[in-house]
Design an enzyme around this catalytic site. Structure first.
Site, short mmCIF file in Angstrom:
data_model
loop_
_atom_site.label_atom_id
_atom_site.label_comp_id
_atom_site.label_asym_id
_atom_site.label_seq_id
_atom_site.Cartn_x
_atom_site.Cartn_y
_atom_site.Cartn_z
N GLY A 196 0.77 -1.23 0.00
CA GLY A 196 0.00 0.00 0.00
C GLY A 196 0.80 1.28 0.00
N MET A 250 -4.29 -6.52 -7.15
CA MET A 250 -3.79 -7.53 -8.08
C MET A 250 -4.85 -8.53 -8.51
SD MET A 250 -0.96 -6.16 -8.33
CE MET A 250 0.20 -7.16 -9.20
N ASN A 309 -6.46 3.45 -12.04
CA ASN A 309 -5.46 2.44 -11.70
C ASN A 309 -4.08 2.99 -12.02
OD1 ASN A 309 -4.41 -0.22 -11.04
ND2 ASN A 309 -4.08 -0.50 -13.23
N HIS A 312 -0.34 1.73 -13.18
CA HIS A 312 0.32 0.56 -13.78
C HIS A 312 1.79 0.92 -13.99
CE1 HIS A 312 0.73 -3.05 -16.21
NE2 HIS A 312 1.37 -2.33 -17.12
N GLU A 341 -11.03 -3.65 -20.79
CA GLU A 341 -9.75 -4.20 -21.26
C GLU A 341 -8.68 -3.96 -20.21
OE1 GLU A 341 -10.96 -6.16 -24.06
OE2 GLU A 341 -8.77 -5.91 -24.11
N GLU A 379 5.63 6.83 -9.14
CA GLU A 379 4.22 6.51 -8.88
C GLU A 379 3.68 7.35 -7.73
OE1 GLU A 379 3.51 2.31 -8.35
OE2 GLU A 379 5.05 1.80 -9.79
C1 GRF Z 1 3.45 -0.93 -7.64
O1 GRF Z 1 4.51 -1.24 -8.49
C2 GRF Z 1 2.26 -0.54 -8.48
O2 GRF Z 1 2.63 0.00 -9.73
C3 GRF Z 1 1.57 -1.84 -8.71
O3 GRF Z 1 1.66 -2.49 -7.46
C4 GRF Z 1 2.98 -2.20 -6.93
C5 GRF Z 1 2.94 -2.10 -5.42
O4 GRF Z 1 2.20 -0.98 -5.09
N1 GRF Z 1 0.22 -1.61 -9.14
P1 GRF Z 1 1.92 -0.57 -3.52
O5 GRF Z 1 3.26 -0.35 -2.84
O6 GRF Z 1 1.17 -1.73 -2.86
O7 GRF Z 1 1.13 0.70 -3.61
#
Ligand code: GRF
Length: 196
Positions: free
Chosen positions: A12, A90, A107, A109, A143, A174
């Protein structure tokens, strides 16, 4: 004031930055952090930040995605969010769920979409010999990893990079990009953001 729910599966770190950004004159506030894993580390971090948490363990549903999503939806309706942020979530969502949240679900990515949809993005960028990598925030559609792009951040791929060193470099971006995109999106502005 827009109400934001965040879905996660792991540590997170993106959720933490999103929650920490929603203060002061920010047009949104977090109302729920939810996971498909009741043990997800991100749930502890959310509680420490004072945000309500919940979880729907996907495993008992044994691949019945619709039933799992119905359980998610019931908890989301209680929280009544305006915006859903997937942040390290996920599980693949069905078209029915993405349709129900069309235009209201984001989202992040870890690639420069449309390159490298799906998993193992950093290894694929390194193997391809790309000079650049990065991350993308996009609206979620049916998609996978394919909706309208709302923001991107770019990083160099350096000689000797491994998937882990590149992932760490991208993750820092991110954490800058997602809060910037959410703030603009919550204000009703879908103009894409490019961070360098
Ligand atoms: C990150 O690389 C994000 O891009 C992917 O999940 C990974 C872990 O994210 N979606 P977080 O540390 O749980 O926010």
């Amino acid at each position: 004031m827009k109400r934001v729910a965040i879905l996660l599966s792991g540590g997170g770190s993106n959720m933490v930055r999103l929650v920490e950004s929603m203060t002061g004159d920010h047009p949104a506030r977090p109302v729920l952090v939810m996971s498909n894993d009741p043990q997800a580390g991100g749930l502890d971090k959310a509680r420490a930040l004072g945000v309500a948490t919940d979880a729907v363990d996907h495993r008992p549903f044994k691949g019945d995605r619709a039933a799992f999503e119905a359980a998610l939806q019931a908890k989301l309706e209680d929280a009544d969010p305006d915006i859903l942020c997937l942040a390290g979530f996920m599980r693949i969502l069905t078209p029915a769920f993405t349709q129900a949240w069309a235009g209201r679900m984001l989202n992040i990515h870890p690639s420069l979409l449309p390159k490298y949809r799906g998993l193992d993005t950093h290894a694929r960028a390194i193997d391809a010999g790309d000079a650049e990598a990065g991350c993308t925030v996009h609206e979620v559609t049916a998609e996978l990893d394919d909706g309208p792009i709302l923001g991107q951040a770019r990083v160099p791929v350096l000689p000797g990079d491994t998937p882990d060193t590149l992932a760490a470099r991208v993750l820092l971006q991110e954490h800058r990009l997602y809060p910037a995109v959410l703030r603009r999106f919550a204000a009703g502005d879908r103009t894409p953001i490019t961070l360098t």
